[in-house]
Design an enzyme around this catalytic site. Structure first.
Site, mmCIF file in Angstrom:
data_model
loop_
_atom_site.group_PDB
_atom_site.id
_atom_site.type_symbol
_atom_site.label_atom_id
_atom_site.label_comp_id
_atom_site.label_asym_id
_atom_site.label_seq_id
_atom_site.Cartn_x
_atom_site.Cartn_y
_atom_site.Cartn_z
ATOM 1 N N GLY A 166 0.844 -1.203 0.000
ATOM 2 C CA GLY A 166 0.000 0.000 0.000
ATOM 3 C C GLY A 166 0.873 1.246 0.000
ATOM 4 N N ARG A 183 0.697 -4.805 -5.642
ATOM 5 C CA ARG A 183 0.883 -6.097 -4.979
ATOM 6 C C ARG A 183 0.994 -7.173 -6.062
ATOM 7 N NH1 ARG A 183 -2.830 -3.436 -1.131
ATOM 8 N NH2 ARG A 183 -1.602 -3.165 0.758
ATOM 9 N N GLY A 190 6.353 -2.414 3.373
ATOM 10 C CA GLY A 190 5.973 -2.876 4.703
ATOM 11 C C GLY A 190 6.474 -4.284 4.979
ATOM 12 N N ASP A 191 5.806 -4.968 5.902
ATOM 13 C CA ASP A 191 6.256 -6.305 6.301
ATOM 14 C C ASP A 191 6.286 -7.276 5.115
ATOM 15 O OD1 ASP A 191 3.430 -5.961 6.359
ATOM 16 O OD2 ASP A 191 3.233 -7.900 7.354
ATOM 17 N N THR A 225 4.837 2.115 6.250
ATOM 18 C CA THR A 225 3.437 1.723 6.345
ATOM 19 C C THR A 225 2.714 2.632 7.327
ATOM 20 O OG1 THR A 225 1.797 0.074 7.000
ATOM 21 C CG2 THR A 225 3.908 -0.107 8.079
ATOM 22 N N ILE A 226 1.493 3.007 6.941
ATOM 23 C CA ILE A 226 0.688 3.804 7.873
ATOM 24 C C ILE A 226 0.328 2.982 9.098
ATOM 25 C CG2 ILE A 226 -0.273 5.272 6.057
ATOM 26 C CD1 ILE A 226 -2.936 3.698 6.451
ATOM 27 N N ASP A 227 0.356 1.633 8.960
ATOM 28 C CA ASP A 227 -0.071 0.781 10.084
ATOM 29 C C ASP A 227 0.926 0.770 11.246
ATOM 30 O OD1 ASP A 227 -2.177 0.187 8.473
ATOM 31 O OD2 ASP A 227 -1.765 -1.949 8.274
ATOM 32 N N ASP A 230 3.271 -1.281 11.801
ATOM 33 C CA ASP A 230 3.335 -2.628 12.369
ATOM 34 C C ASP A 230 4.637 -3.377 12.058
ATOM 35 O OD1 ASP A 230 2.915 -3.035 9.682
ATOM 36 O OD2 ASP A 230 1.073 -4.199 9.891
ATOM 37 N N ARG A 256 -4.858 -3.338 9.790
ATOM 38 C CA ARG A 256 -5.256 -4.713 9.466
ATOM 39 C C ARG A 256 -5.063 -5.639 10.657
ATOM 40 N NH1 ARG A 256 -6.277 -7.759 5.259
ATOM 41 N NH2 ARG A 256 -6.375 -6.025 3.812
ATOM 42 N N GLU A 266 -10.082 -1.307 11.401
ATOM 43 C CA GLU A 266 -10.768 -2.160 10.412
ATOM 44 C C GLU A 266 -10.598 -3.659 10.664
ATOM 45 O OE1 GLU A 266 -8.936 -1.371 6.579
ATOM 46 O OE2 GLU A 266 -6.949 -1.862 7.349
ATOM 47 N N THR A 288 -8.403 8.052 2.724
ATOM 48 C CA THR A 288 -8.035 9.448 3.036
ATOM 49 C C THR A 288 -6.815 9.450 3.967
ATOM 50 O OG1 THR A 288 -9.512 9.520 4.954
ATOM 51 C CG2 THR A 288 -10.406 10.330 2.871
HETATM 52 N N1 LIG Z 1 5.678 -14.098 2.233
HETATM 53 C C1 LIG Z 1 6.008 -13.483 1.095
HETATM 54 N N2 LIG Z 1 6.887 -14.041 0.226
HETATM 55 C C2 LIG Z 1 7.219 -13.408 -0.923
HETATM 56 N N3 LIG Z 1 6.735 -12.206 -1.281
HETATM 57 C C3 LIG Z 1 5.867 -11.616 -0.470
HETATM 58 C C4 LIG Z 1 5.456 -12.201 0.775
HETATM 59 N N4 LIG Z 1 4.573 -11.365 1.374
HETATM 60 C C5 LIG Z 1 4.452 -10.312 0.550
HETATM 61 N N5 LIG Z 1 5.215 -10.443 -0.548
HETATM 62 C C6 LIG Z 1 5.300 -9.516 -1.685
HETATM 63 O O1 LIG Z 1 5.325 -8.158 -1.247
HETATM 64 C C7 LIG Z 1 4.184 -7.453 -1.759
HETATM 65 C C8 LIG Z 1 3.729 -6.390 -0.802
HETATM 66 O O2 LIG Z 1 3.288 -6.992 0.406
HETATM 67 P P1 LIG Z 1 2.013 -6.443 1.173
HETATM 68 O O3 LIG Z 1 1.836 -7.296 2.383
HETATM 69 O O4 LIG Z 1 0.847 -6.336 0.242
HETATM 70 O O5 LIG Z 1 2.379 -4.942 1.534
HETATM 71 P P2 LIG Z 1 3.415 -4.332 2.561
HETATM 72 O O6 LIG Z 1 4.772 -4.474 2.017
HETATM 73 O O7 LIG Z 1 2.968 -2.924 2.608
HETATM 74 O O8 LIG Z 1 3.217 -5.064 3.864
HETATM 75 C C9 LIG Z 1 3.154 -8.549 -2.035
HETATM 76 O O9 LIG Z 1 2.190 -8.183 -2.995
HETATM 77 C C10 LIG Z 1 4.047 -9.688 -2.543
HETATM 78 O O10 LIG Z 1 4.396 -9.504 -3.907
HETATM 79 O O1 LIG Z 2 -6.872 -0.879 -0.150
HETATM 80 P P1 LIG Z 2 -5.544 -1.534 -0.285
HETATM 81 O O2 LIG Z 2 -4.556 -0.732 -1.050
HETATM 82 O O3 LIG Z 2 -5.639 -2.921 -0.804
HETATM 83 O O4 LIG Z 2 -4.896 -1.665 1.144
HETATM 84 C C1 LIG Z 2 -5.534 -1.568 2.368
HETATM 85 C C2 LIG Z 2 -4.529 -1.873 3.453
HETATM 86 O O5 LIG Z 2 -3.322 -1.176 3.257
HETATM 87 C C3 LIG Z 2 -2.945 -0.476 4.436
HETATM 88 O O6 LIG Z 2 -3.334 0.871 4.275
HETATM 89 C C4 LIG Z 2 -1.461 -0.505 4.645
HETATM 90 O O7 LIG Z 2 -1.012 -1.825 4.691
HETATM 91 P P2 LIG Z 2 0.396 -2.236 4.108
HETATM 92 O O8 LIG Z 2 1.370 -1.196 4.583
HETATM 93 O O9 LIG Z 2 0.666 -3.601 4.688
HETATM 94 O O10 LIG Z 2 0.296 -2.244 2.620
HETATM 95 C C5 LIG Z 2 -3.767 -1.149 5.539
HETATM 96 O O11 LIG Z 2 -4.012 -0.306 6.624
HETATM 97 C C6 LIG Z 2 -5.024 -1.502 4.800
HETATM 98 O O12 LIG Z 2 -5.685 -2.603 5.355
HETATM 99 MG MG LIG Z 3 1.873 -4.963 5.605
#
Ligand SMILES: Nc1ncnc2c1ncn2[C@@H]1O[C@H](COP(=O)(O)OP(=O)(O)O)[C@@H](O)[C@H]1O
Ligand SMILES: O=P(O)(O)OC[C@H]1O[C@](O)(COP(=O)(O)O)[C@@H](O)[C@@H]1O
Ligand SMILES: [Mg+2]
Length: 344
Positions: free
Chosen positions: A10, A73, A103-104, A126-128, A130, A172, A223, A275
């Site tokens: 995100g 993603r 993020g994670d 990440t805004i979360d 976490d 989340r 949420e 927002t």
């Molecule tokens: N366990 C995983 N193994 C490999 N790639 C991952 C894994 N988790 C996430 N990713 C990759 O990183 C992207 C971003 O992760 P996501 O959890 O959606 O957002 P964020 O990085 O903000 O936490 C995912 O769409 C995927 O391509």
């Molecule tokens: O509407 P989207 O882009 O799928 O993402 C919603 C999620 O992304 C976040 O804004 C941020 O999460 P990540 O940093 O893990 O991407 C969460 O708070 C929310 O649940």
């Molecule tokens: Mg995340």
């Protein structure tokens, strides 16, 4: 030396400030070119790349929300199956190190790439808020300030109409935004994913306010909040999407139905949604994102890989990416209990 960079997951305010800081530091101090890959991991798989120059356009990115590289993603299995394409893209552009901002999930993918021989430096966003092992991620402060401002505004309209107002914020798995925005804006109840809620207790808190002569109540709900097992309310469980995330079915709206029925009061729900993620970053997020970018550039240019930049107190330090993904940083129960002293 050539650096590759991408933003994934995100979006959040401050991503552009990191991009600017990486480009400016790398070009000015090391004369290192930086190449951006577009739309998250897909840009690396499909070889969608753009050169980033230390020019006026980059300089002005400091204030701009979102990410000029685009984000997105990609199904984790698809990503893992694409390792040969990713390596080919990096070789084609002679990239020595990749800076992955995310993020994670993104950092999990970054760590996996590192384990598979790709030099990576991570930047936590990440805004979360976490991500483990770092005190704060940029984007969080902006999200809290947007949410707190919205809750501030709900007080007067709630009071005028003698309503219970539910405000759903993002979060989340972690209730950091709900907790901080709720505290900052004087919410009367806060519900977070870490502490499953009992709807009867939420109603009791609101009812007590009315008995004490108040005529409205505000409850902030993350949420990802869920009802406690065995409590008198259930919510529909959303399915898991193609990226591995559960689809939310609207916990605040479901709570509103229950509260209206039990208290026989007017109830309204405001879902703040995206927002919280849009617009210009707060000064605090601009500074944090910039400092992360400068440190990430120094690490990448000096050959230190497999690490991410973390805020520890006042310092930015390199830590193994594995530390960031070892667990999710959630709100400690004791911190929630502090806030609970003010409920009602
Ligand atoms: N366990 C995983 N193994 C490999 N790639 C991952 C894994 N988790 C996430 N990713 C990759 O990183 C992207 C971003 O992760 P996501 O959890 O959606 O957002 P964020 O990085 O903000 O936490 C995912 O769409 C995927 O391509
Ligand atoms: O509407 P989207 O882009 O799928 O993402 C919603 C999620 O992304 C976040 O804004 C941020 O999460 P990540 O940093 O893990 O991407 C969460 O708070 C929310 O649940
Ligand atoms: Mg995340």
């Amino acid at each position: 030396m050539r650096i590759g960079m991408l933003t994934a997951g995100g979006d959040c305010p401050g991503l552009n400030a990191v991009i600017r800081a990486v480009v400016r530091t790398s070009r000015a101090e090391y004369d290192t070119p930086v190449l951006g890959f577009e739309d998250g991991w897909s840009g690396l798989v499909d070889d969608s790349a753009v050169s980033l120059y230390d020019d006026e356009d980059i300089d002005r990115l400091l204030l701009r929300g979102g990410t000029v590289l685009g984000t997105g993603r990609l199904n984790p299995d698809t990503l893992r199956d694409s390792l040969p394409q990713i390596k080919r893209t990096l070789e084609r552009h002679a990239i020595d190190v990749l800076i992955a901002i995310g993020g994670d999930g993104t950092l999990t993918a970054a760590n996996w790439l590192h384990d598979n021989g790709v030099p990576v430096v991570g930047v936590p966003k990440t805004i979360d808020n976490d991500v483990a092992a770092t005190d704060y991620t940029f984007g969080f402060d902006t999200a809290v300030s947007v949410a707190a401002d919205a809750i501030d505004r709900l007080h007067t309209t709630a009071e005028s109409h003698e309503r219970v107002m539910l405000v759903e914020v993002m979060g989340r798995h972690a209730g950091w935004i709900a907790l901080h925005a709720g505290l900052a804006a004087g919410a009367h109840m806060i519900v977070i994913p870490e502490v499953p809620f009992d709807i009867d207790y939420v109603c009791k808190v609101m009812k007590r306010r009315f008995q004490m002569g108040e005529n409205y109540g505000i409850c902030v709900v993350a949420e990802g909040a869920t009802p406690a097992e065995g409590s008198s309310m259930t919510i529909d469980e959303g399915e898991i999407d193609q990226f591995g995330h559960q689809v939310f079915t609207g916990v605040a709206n479901a709570m509103a139905v229950e509260i209206k029925e039990r208290l026989d009061r007017d109830v309204r729900t405001t879902v703040l949604g995206h927002t919280q993620r849009g617009g210009t970053p707060t000064s605090r997020d601009r500074v944090l994102a910039t400092r992360y970018g400068v440190h990430a550039a120094h690490l990448a240019n000096s050959g230190k890989h497999g690490v991410f930049v973390a805020l520890r107190g006042e310092d930015i330090v390199p830590l193994p990416i594995a530390d960031a993904i070892s667990r999710l940083k959630t709100v400690p129960v004791e911190m929630y209990d502090e806030a609970a002293s003010l409920f009602g």
